[in-house]
Design a protein around this motif. Structure first.
Motif, PDB file in Angstrom:
ATOM      1  N   GLY A  78       0.802  -1.228   0.000  1.00  0.00           N
ATOM      2  CA  GLY A  78       0.000   0.000   0.000  1.00  0.00           C
ATOM      3  C   GLY A  78       0.835   1.278   0.000  1.00  0.00           C
ATOM      4  O   GLY A  78       0.279   2.382  -0.049  1.00  0.00           O
ATOM      5  N   LEU A  79       2.163   1.149   0.050  1.00  0.00           N
ATOM      6  CA  LEU A  79       2.991   2.356   0.179  1.00  0.00           C
ATOM      7  C   LEU A  79       3.297   2.984  -1.174  1.00  0.00           C
ATOM      8  O   LEU A  79       3.523   2.282  -2.164  1.00  0.00           O
ATOM      9  CB  LEU A  79       4.321   2.009   0.856  1.00  0.00           C
ATOM     10  N   ALA A  80       3.370   4.303  -1.188  1.00  0.00           N
ATOM     11  CA  ALA A  80       3.825   5.008  -2.387  1.00  0.00           C
ATOM     12  C   ALA A  80       5.320   4.695  -2.562  1.00  0.00           C
ATOM     13  O   ALA A  80       6.024   4.453  -1.573  1.00  0.00           O
ATOM     14  CB  ALA A  80       3.615   6.502  -2.210  1.00  0.00           C
ATOM     15  N   PRO A  81       5.821   4.715  -3.832  1.00  0.00           N
ATOM     16  CA  PRO A  81       7.225   4.323  -4.069  1.00  0.00           C
ATOM     17  C   PRO A  81       8.220   5.092  -3.201  1.00  0.00           C
ATOM     18  O   PRO A  81       9.161   4.495  -2.663  1.00  0.00           O
ATOM     19  CB  PRO A  81       7.427   4.630  -5.552  1.00  0.00           C
ATOM     20  N   ALA A  82       8.024   6.390  -3.022  1.00  0.00           N
ATOM     21  CA  ALA A  82       9.007   7.170  -2.244  1.00  0.00           C
ATOM     22  C   ALA A  82       9.023   6.719  -0.778  1.00  0.00           C
ATOM     23  O   ALA A  82      10.079   6.608  -0.161  1.00  0.00           O
ATOM     24  CB  ALA A  82       8.680   8.654  -2.337  1.00  0.00           C
ATOM     25  N   HIS A  83       7.846   6.435  -0.251  1.00  0.00           N
ATOM     26  CA  HIS A  83       7.712   5.988   1.142  1.00  0.00           C
ATOM     27  C   HIS A  83       8.431   4.635   1.315  1.00  0.00           C
ATOM     28  O   HIS A  83       9.207   4.425   2.248  1.00  0.00           O
ATOM     29  CB  HIS A  83       6.221   5.876   1.468  1.00  0.00           C
ATOM     30  N   ARG A  84       8.161   3.760   0.365  1.00  0.00           N
ATOM     31  CA  ARG A  84       8.748   2.414   0.405  1.00  0.00           C
ATOM     32  C   ARG A  84      10.284   2.500   0.347  1.00  0.00           C
ATOM     33  O   ARG A  84      10.995   1.829   1.082  1.00  0.00           O
ATOM     34  CB  ARG A  84       8.204   1.677  -0.813  1.00  0.00           C
ATOM     35  N   ARG A  85      10.776   3.396  -0.537  1.00  0.00           N
ATOM     36  CA  ARG A  85      12.228   3.533  -0.696  1.00  0.00           C
ATOM     37  C   ARG A  85      12.868   4.085   0.582  1.00  0.00           C
ATOM     38  O   ARG A  85      13.915   3.632   1.026  1.00  0.00           O
ATOM     39  CB  ARG A  85      12.527   4.442  -1.892  1.00  0.00           C
ATOM     40  N   LEU A  86      12.207   5.070   1.171  1.00  0.00           N
ATOM     41  CA  LEU A  86      12.745   5.654   2.410  1.00  0.00           C
ATOM     42  C   LEU A  86      12.838   4.615   3.523  1.00  0.00           C
ATOM     43  O   LEU A  86      13.834   4.547   4.244  1.00  0.00           O
ATOM     44  CB  LEU A  86      11.846   6.805   2.877  1.00  0.00           C
TER      45      LEU A  86
END
Ligand SMILES: Cc1cc2nc3c(=O)[nH]c(=O)nc-3n(C[C@H](O)[C@H](O)[C@H](O)COP(=O)(O)OP(=O)(O)OC[C@H]3O[C@@H](n4cnc5c(N)ncnc54)[C@H](O)[C@@H]3O)c2cc1C
Length: 478
Positions: free
Chosen positions: A443-451
């Motif tokens: 459910g995470l946006a790509p930037a959130h997941r990457r962080l």
């Protein structure tokens, strides 16, 4: 991560790190640590280590880091989401904080307490109570959960609407990092605006970034006045409207506002057959006001309840005449949770939506269960003042457990979809653990997941801290 059998050398080195009383490897001794409070989650581990000092925690972590051995930090094992034990943990060692359990100091003048991470929450609360202070974190598991576990899971509970979650109540932390180094982020300061607030990284990290060994907590003046009322209402809409009015009318002195669907009362009776509900109504509300000075809370409460009853918003109301009666009201709220555990496996959620969306959440979830999962029994209750609803679902009596678990997975996914469609969260307070990690990451946006991946890899490059918890193992491969 490398899987290990415990060689005699490794066994000896671990025993040296914690002393002979600090290590258990036999099945009977480990059993207590390998099953959680709910009985839903069982796991395995190579050994259970119980360090009795911060230096011993460091020695264990250094040893594990040098051997590439996974570490599962464990508090009271009440977390409910398979964070502190799971079948996936078989190749790791459990590090229980239970022997690191001293209150380090209560500084009532500065409203600060310092404690070892393994202190039971109730012990912390009792220690500050003696000094006319309050530590307001309050939850059903407070007799078993540890303050380090509360920090690691960012616990909530019944007083969040007034005092905030664990994240808001922690001034400082002491953490053993994944390479064994000690980071001390406690200063006793209320304001310390010097760059990144590192303690917040560890709060809610569920043991994936380090082992919390000490906490520094904010205290509050102890309430000397408390008023509790048990109310009956016709609907969840009426309950949420009442919450809005009550918050204003009580001069923000409200410390709890719990809603309970009447279907939950039968569960509380499984714990106490003599329990009598103070009201008969579709929706029950437990409201508490408290103050640390001689404010007339009774008049505040009676005034707005009289108005709410005159307008028909509240059908019935019982005001506690003694602390024993108030306790009996809370026993219903606590009993309905314990009663569910007696029913064995069931769907358990801690959904969060905007407070005004609570009626829609419950309505949609009930319809979903009635239409798609006939025979299953929905239960709705929770910390309504925080938008947090436990929408749990009991399987039909007698249903084979394997079948129930398979169906339960579908029901949980459906409930998460409903919460998401309302802009809500799949976890208001219990966290992610290993029961929701895939749903969480998906459910995470790509930037959130990457962080998240960047932080995990930066702090724990070997991926040894609670492998598979919060982030599925595939997300953390170095
Ligand atoms: C009856 C009942 C009622 C509950 N009510 C609430 C409620 O109202 N609100 C709420 O928020 N929760 C509630 N919970 C859930 C639970 O009590 C909390 O999540 C609690 O904070 C977990 O603490 P614990 O010590 O048992 O942690 P554990 O279950 O042992 O661990 C939880 C997570 O934290 C990690 N961890 C534990 N200790 C440490 C440490 N020292 N350092 C690093 N990581 C660590 C573990 O690895 C795991 O990932 C309830 C549970 C029960 C059984």
């Amino acid at each position: 991560m490398t899987m290990h059998a415990l060689s005699p050398d490794l066994l000896g080195a671990l025993r040296d790190a914690v002393g002979p009383n600090g290590m258990t490897v036999d099945a009977a001794g480990m059993a207590k640590y390998l099953g959680d409070w709910s009985g839903d989650h069982h796991g395995e581990a190579l050994a259970v280590l119980r360090p009795a000092s911060v230096a011993e925690v460091q020695a264990v972590v250094r040893l594990c880091a040098s051997l590439g051995l996974g570490i599962i930090p464990q508090g009271g094992n009440t977390g409910l989401v398979a964070g502190a034990i799971d079948i996936e943990t078989a190749g790791s060692v459990v590090v229980s904080l239970e022997r690191l359990n001293a209150i380090r100091c209560v500084d009532a003048d500065n409203f600060v307490l310092q404690a070892d991470a393994g202190c039971i929450l109730q012990t912390v609360k009792d220690a500050v109570d003696e000094q006319d202070c309050l530590f307001p974190l309050a939850l059903g598991a407070q007799g078993s959960c540890q303050i380090g576990g509360n920090a690691a899971s960012n616990a909530g509970g019944i007083n969040v609407l007034r005092y905030g979650m664990a994240r808001d109540l922690i001034l400082g932390l002491e953490v053993v990092l994944p390479d064994g180094e000690l980071w001390n982020g406690s200063s006793g300061l209320r304001k310390n605006n010097t760059g990144y607030d590192l303690k917040q990284l560890f709060i809610g990290s569920e043991g994936t970034l380090g082992i919390i060994t000490g906490v520094e907590l904010k205290l509050f003046p102890k309430p000397v006045r408390t008023e509790t009322a048990y109310l009956g209402l016709a609907s969840f809409e009426a309950a949420i409207a009442l919450f809005r009015q009550a918050r204003r009318a009580s001069a923000d002195l409200m410390s709890a506002f719990e809603i309970i669907g009447s279907e939950c009362i039968a569960l509380a009776r499984l714990i106490d057959v003599n329990m009598v509900s103070p009201v008969e109504a579709p929706v029950h509300v437990l409201i508490e006001l408290s103050a640390s000075a001689a404010i007339d809370l009774r008049t505040l409460l009676v005034d707005f309840l009289t108005e709410a009853m005159d307008s028909g918003q509240v059908i019935d109301a019982v005001l506690a005449e003694s602390s024993a009666q108030a306790k009996s009201f809370w026993a219903i709220r606590e009993g309905l949770v314990e009663g569910q555990a007696k029913r064995g496996y069931h769907v358990r959620t801690d959904l969060s939506v905007r407070i005004s969306d609570i009626p829609a959440l419950i309505d949609q979830a009930r319809r979903f269960v009635a239409e798609d999962h006939r025979g299953w029994v929905p239960l709705a209750y929770g910390h309504a003042g925080d938008g947090n609803i436990h929408f749990n679902v009991l399987p039909p009596e007698g249903l084979d457990e394997r079948e129930a678990r398979a169906r339960g997975t579908d029901i949980t996914a459906g409930l998460y979809r409903i919460a998401n469609s309302l802009g809500g969260s799949i976890s208001a307070e219990h966290g992610i653990g290993r029961t929701r990690h895939r749903t969480f990451m998906a459910g995470l946006a790509p930037a959130h997941r990457r962080l998240i991946g960047t932080l995990k890899n930066a702090l724990d490059p070997q991926g040894l801290m609670n492998p598979g918890c919060l982030l599925p193992a595939t997300e953390t491969a170095p």
